[in-house]
Design a protein around this motif. Structure first.
Motif, mmCIF file in Angstrom:
data_model
loop_
_atom_site.group_PDB
_atom_site.id
_atom_site.type_symbol
_atom_site.label_atom_id
_atom_site.label_comp_id
_atom_site.label_asym_id
_atom_site.label_seq_id
_atom_site.Cartn_x
_atom_site.Cartn_y
_atom_site.Cartn_z
ATOM 1 N N PRO A 1 -6.057 -0.689 -6.743
ATOM 2 C CA PRO A 1 -6.504 0.503 -7.657
ATOM 3 C C PRO A 1 -7.556 1.394 -6.822
ATOM 4 O O PRO A 1 -8.021 2.354 -7.754
ATOM 5 C CB PRO A 1 -6.772 -0.339 -8.639
ATOM 6 C CG PRO A 1 -6.238 -1.961 -8.576
ATOM 7 C CD PRO A 1 -5.964 -1.613 -7.068
ATOM 8 N N ALA B 1 -12.322 -1.319 -9.180
ATOM 9 C CA ALA B 1 -12.351 0.321 -8.867
ATOM 10 C C ALA B 1 -13.682 1.081 -9.179
ATOM 11 O O ALA B 1 -14.111 1.758 -8.416
ATOM 12 C CB ALA B 1 -11.157 0.340 -9.467
ATOM 13 N N GLY C 1 -8.109 -5.191 -10.335
ATOM 14 C CA GLY C 1 -7.864 -4.463 -9.352
ATOM 15 C C GLY C 1 -8.774 -3.097 -9.800
ATOM 16 O O GLY C 1 -9.618 -2.758 -8.988
ATOM 17 N N ASP C 2 -8.662 -2.793 -11.214
ATOM 18 C CA ASP C 2 -9.220 -1.426 -11.763
ATOM 19 C C ASP C 2 -10.352 -1.684 -12.251
ATOM 20 O O ASP C 2 -11.468 -1.041 -11.646
ATOM 21 C CB ASP C 2 -8.324 -1.642 -13.501
ATOM 22 C CG ASP C 2 -7.500 -0.949 -13.520
ATOM 23 O OD1 ASP C 2 -6.929 -0.646 -12.286
ATOM 24 O OD2 ASP C 2 -6.408 -1.515 -14.038
ATOM 25 N N GLY D 1 -4.365 -6.888 -4.452
ATOM 26 C CA GLY D 1 -4.296 -7.133 -4.976
ATOM 27 C C GLY D 1 -5.528 -6.043 -5.701
ATOM 28 O O GLY D 1 -6.065 -5.653 -7.287
ATOM 29 N N LEU D 2 -7.304 -6.388 -4.589
ATOM 30 C CA LEU D 2 -7.860 -5.782 -5.369
ATOM 31 C C LEU D 2 -8.098 -4.624 -4.593
ATOM 32 O O LEU D 2 -9.204 -3.655 -5.569
ATOM 33 C CB LEU D 2 -8.679 -6.936 -4.809
ATOM 34 C CG LEU D 2 -8.741 -8.617 -5.387
ATOM 35 C CD1 LEU D 2 -10.259 -9.113 -4.353
ATOM 36 C CD2 LEU D 2 -9.177 -8.438 -7.167
ATOM 37 N N VAL D 3 -7.401 -4.480 -4.027
ATOM 38 C CA VAL D 3 -8.053 -2.574 -3.407
ATOM 39 C C VAL D 3 -6.769 -1.306 -3.547
ATOM 40 O O VAL D 3 -7.723 -0.727 -3.375
ATOM 41 C CB VAL D 3 -7.818 -2.636 -1.787
ATOM 42 C CG1 VAL D 3 -8.244 -1.829 -1.009
ATOM 43 C CG2 VAL D 3 -9.179 -3.561 -1.361
ATOM 44 N N LYS E 1 -1.294 -11.200 -6.223
ATOM 45 C CA LYS E 1 -1.919 -10.474 -5.957
ATOM 46 C C LYS E 1 -1.452 -9.483 -6.919
ATOM 47 O O LYS E 1 -2.289 -8.552 -7.564
ATOM 48 C CB LYS E 1 -1.023 -9.208 -5.277
ATOM 49 C CG LYS E 1 -1.467 -7.661 -4.539
ATOM 50 C CD LYS E 1 -0.583 -6.809 -5.750
ATOM 51 C CE LYS E 1 1.453 -7.481 -5.113
ATOM 52 N NZ LYS E 1 2.330 -6.956 -5.543
ATOM 53 N N THR F 1 -5.570 -9.383 -0.673
ATOM 54 C CA THR F 1 -6.757 -8.195 -0.461
ATOM 55 C C THR F 1 -6.099 -6.832 -1.708
ATOM 56 O O THR F 1 -6.445 -6.598 -2.094
ATOM 57 C CB THR F 1 -7.199 -7.868 0.764
ATOM 58 O OG1 THR F 1 -7.591 -9.255 1.302
ATOM 59 C CG2 THR F 1 -8.146 -6.602 0.767
ATOM 60 N N TYR G 1 0.902 -1.995 0.126
ATOM 61 C CA TYR G 1 -0.015 -0.695 0.233
ATOM 62 C C TYR G 1 0.853 1.411 -0.195
ATOM 63 O O TYR G 1 0.339 1.863 -0.521
ATOM 64 C CB TYR G 1 -0.792 -0.088 1.493
ATOM 65 C CG TYR G 1 -2.158 -1.270 1.097
ATOM 66 C CD1 TYR G 1 -2.876 -1.351 0.358
ATOM 67 C CD2 TYR G 1 -2.767 -1.262 2.350
ATOM 68 C CE1 TYR G 1 -3.471 -2.320 0.092
ATOM 69 C CE2 TYR G 1 -4.014 -1.856 2.435
ATOM 70 C CZ TYR G 1 -4.103 -2.589 0.878
ATOM 71 O OH TYR G 1 -5.143 -3.523 1.375
ATOM 72 N N ILE H 1 -3.571 -7.353 -10.562
ATOM 73 C CA ILE H 1 -3.103 -5.953 -10.581
ATOM 74 C C ILE H 1 -3.082 -5.708 -11.965
ATOM 75 O O ILE H 1 -4.018 -5.197 -12.912
ATOM 76 C CB ILE H 1 -2.621 -5.157 -10.248
ATOM 77 C CG1 ILE H 1 -2.378 -5.278 -8.495
ATOM 78 C CG2 ILE H 1 -2.330 -3.831 -10.332
ATOM 79 C CD1 ILE H 1 -1.218 -4.827 -7.739
#
Length: 448
Positions: free
Chosen positions: A377, A336, A332-333, A373-375, A323, A371, A167, A327
């Motif tokens: 972006p 988002a 991830g996008d 990787g998903l959060v 992860k 997580t 992060y 991305i």
């Protein structure tokens, strides 16, 4: 479709690990390749994405993780951890024995990784329970709560250390806020829950446990161990250095003080890697040379500690590879975009995603890295404290430890519990740690 592909990937990962008993690292790499292909990533970029994720994650935490393992091993092998536990238990007295176990486990838990802390402290808890004629579970619940909270919230533990790197959060702030969140969380999941557990699962408090599988434990006469003060100082030294640096940095920022050589030196000393190295050098003296332990023996402890964490490092790297695929594959996008315009807190979202992955996969560290990787972006859309996002992810990844988690079976076997009793004690305890941790993180978010 991207989320469906991720869901299929997680199911396959679960089947490989629990069904086929495949090594977790190997399973993660296989699934990373499979998900990358399913997401339609260019064939010539899949390997570089996986290598980049693995290397990027390990590049940040390998030094901290390795030095932390050595530090913990030195303190344990020198008897420092035993001195901390026995002294606090003696000072608190029989009436407050649970609080003694909580404080001792918290201090030891900062220096030692969860499984190591558990193996080290359980024999001490068994001895004290026998002497005072109290239930081992009565002391075991607060011990496990403290170890789990330090594992989920505080660097240099692998989860929070790795997520902070992903992060881009300040690891000193993660540590400072983590302590603020962990203390009340441990109180709720430990001593407070014990009172409730005695009413819900009274049978668990009648078990005698069995630690034969731990083999012969290295025990010391109290006079053979390092002093209490030096043992606590050595254990807490990286925390002290990082905390001082973080506080000075906060004063500089809030006061608008111009940067100079002093602040540069403080930042260097407060860097997690530097703090761990200085603390390890201190431990060489306090836990070795000062006690006339040969350098060869001290170095052997360091070597053994690294051999024990080798596979864990690979698993963390595998989680980083997965992860990165999420991305680079655009998942991830996609997430988002899905949450664009919604009012959902990224803290809550990180917690929910980590909780779902933790329940599915069992590994808190893998759940936390996936997580990210998903959060990641999504974070650009919000003005959010990144240190708190790290803690929220850590809290989510602590939830509901059950049959796919090694910790579940360790607790069950050592304390001699039935499946029902393990669910009623350890699984509930881990869920309280997760939910209470989120609550205190959201509360802290109002003030920072």
């Amino acid at each position: 479709m991207p989320l469906f592909i991720v869901a299929i990937g997680i199911v396959v990962l679960l089947i490989l690990i629990t069904g086929f008993k495949l090594n977790t690292f190997v399973s993660l790499i296989i699934v990373s390749f499979g998900v990358a292909l399913a997401l339609g990533m260019p064939l010539d970029s899949i390997v570089s994405s996986i290598e980049g994720g693995l290397g990027g994650t390990l590049g940040h935490i390998a030094l901290i993780f390795g030095l932390g393992a050595m530090l913990g091993k030195l303190i344990a092998d020198a008897g420092g951890a035993q001195r901390i536990a026995m002294t606090l238990i003696d000072k608190f007295g029989e009436k407050n024995i649970q609080w003694a176990v909580v404080v001792a486990s918290f201090i030891v838990g900062i220096a030692l990784f969860f499984e190591v802390g558990l193996v080290l402290l359980i024999p001490i808890v068994f001895t004290i329970a026998k002497q005072l004629r109290v239930s081992i579970v009565y002391l075991g619940i607060p011990m496990a709560a403290a170890l789990l909270a330090t594992h989920g919230f505080l660097p240099p533990h692998p989860g929070p250390t790795a997520i902070a790197g992903e992060y881009g959060a300040d690891i000193g702030m993660v540590l400072l806020y983590g302590i603020i969140v962990a203390i009340p969380t441990v109180i709720l999941a430990g001593p407070v829950y014990t009172k409730l557990a005695k009413k819900i699962i009274p049978s668990a408090f009648n078990k005698s446990g069995n630690i034969d599988s731990l083999g012969e434990q290295k025990t010391f006469k109290l006079e053979e161990t390092p002093g209490f003060g030096i043992s606590v100082l050595t254990s807490m030294f990286p925390v002290i250095l990082m905390s001082i640096a973080t506080i000075i940095n906060m004063i500089q920022t809030s006061g608008g003080i111009e940067d100079n050589a002093f602040f540069t030196v403080v930042r260097l000393l407060g860097n997690a890697s530097t703090s761990m190295l200085i603390s390890l050098i201190l431990a060489f003296y306090t836990m070795g040379i000062a006690r006339k332990i040969p350098v060869k023996t001290v170095m052997n402890s360091c070597a053994v500690s690294i051999s024990h964490i080798g596979m864990m490092l690979l698993i963390i790297g595998g989680g980083g590879a997965f992860k990165q695929v999420l991305i680079d594959g655009g998942v991830g996008d996609y997430v988002a975009e899905l949450f664009t315009g919604t009012n959902i807190s990224p803290l809550l979202l990180a917690w929910v995603v980590a909780a779902i992955l933790r329940i599915s996969l069992g590994s808190a560290t893998v759940a936390a890295l996936s997580t990210a990787g998903l959060v990641i972006p999504l974070l650009g859309q919000y003005d959010v404290n990144l240190a708190l996002v790290v803690l929220a992810t850590g809290a989510g990844s602590s939830i509901c430890s059950h049959v796919n988690d090694a910790g579940f079976w360790m607790i069950k076997e050592y304390f001699g519990l039935s499946m029902k009793e393990t669910f009623g004690t350890w699984t509930v305890l881990s869920t309280i740690t997760s939910v209470a941790g989120l609550g205190f993180i959201l509360l802290l978010n109002l003030f920072v």
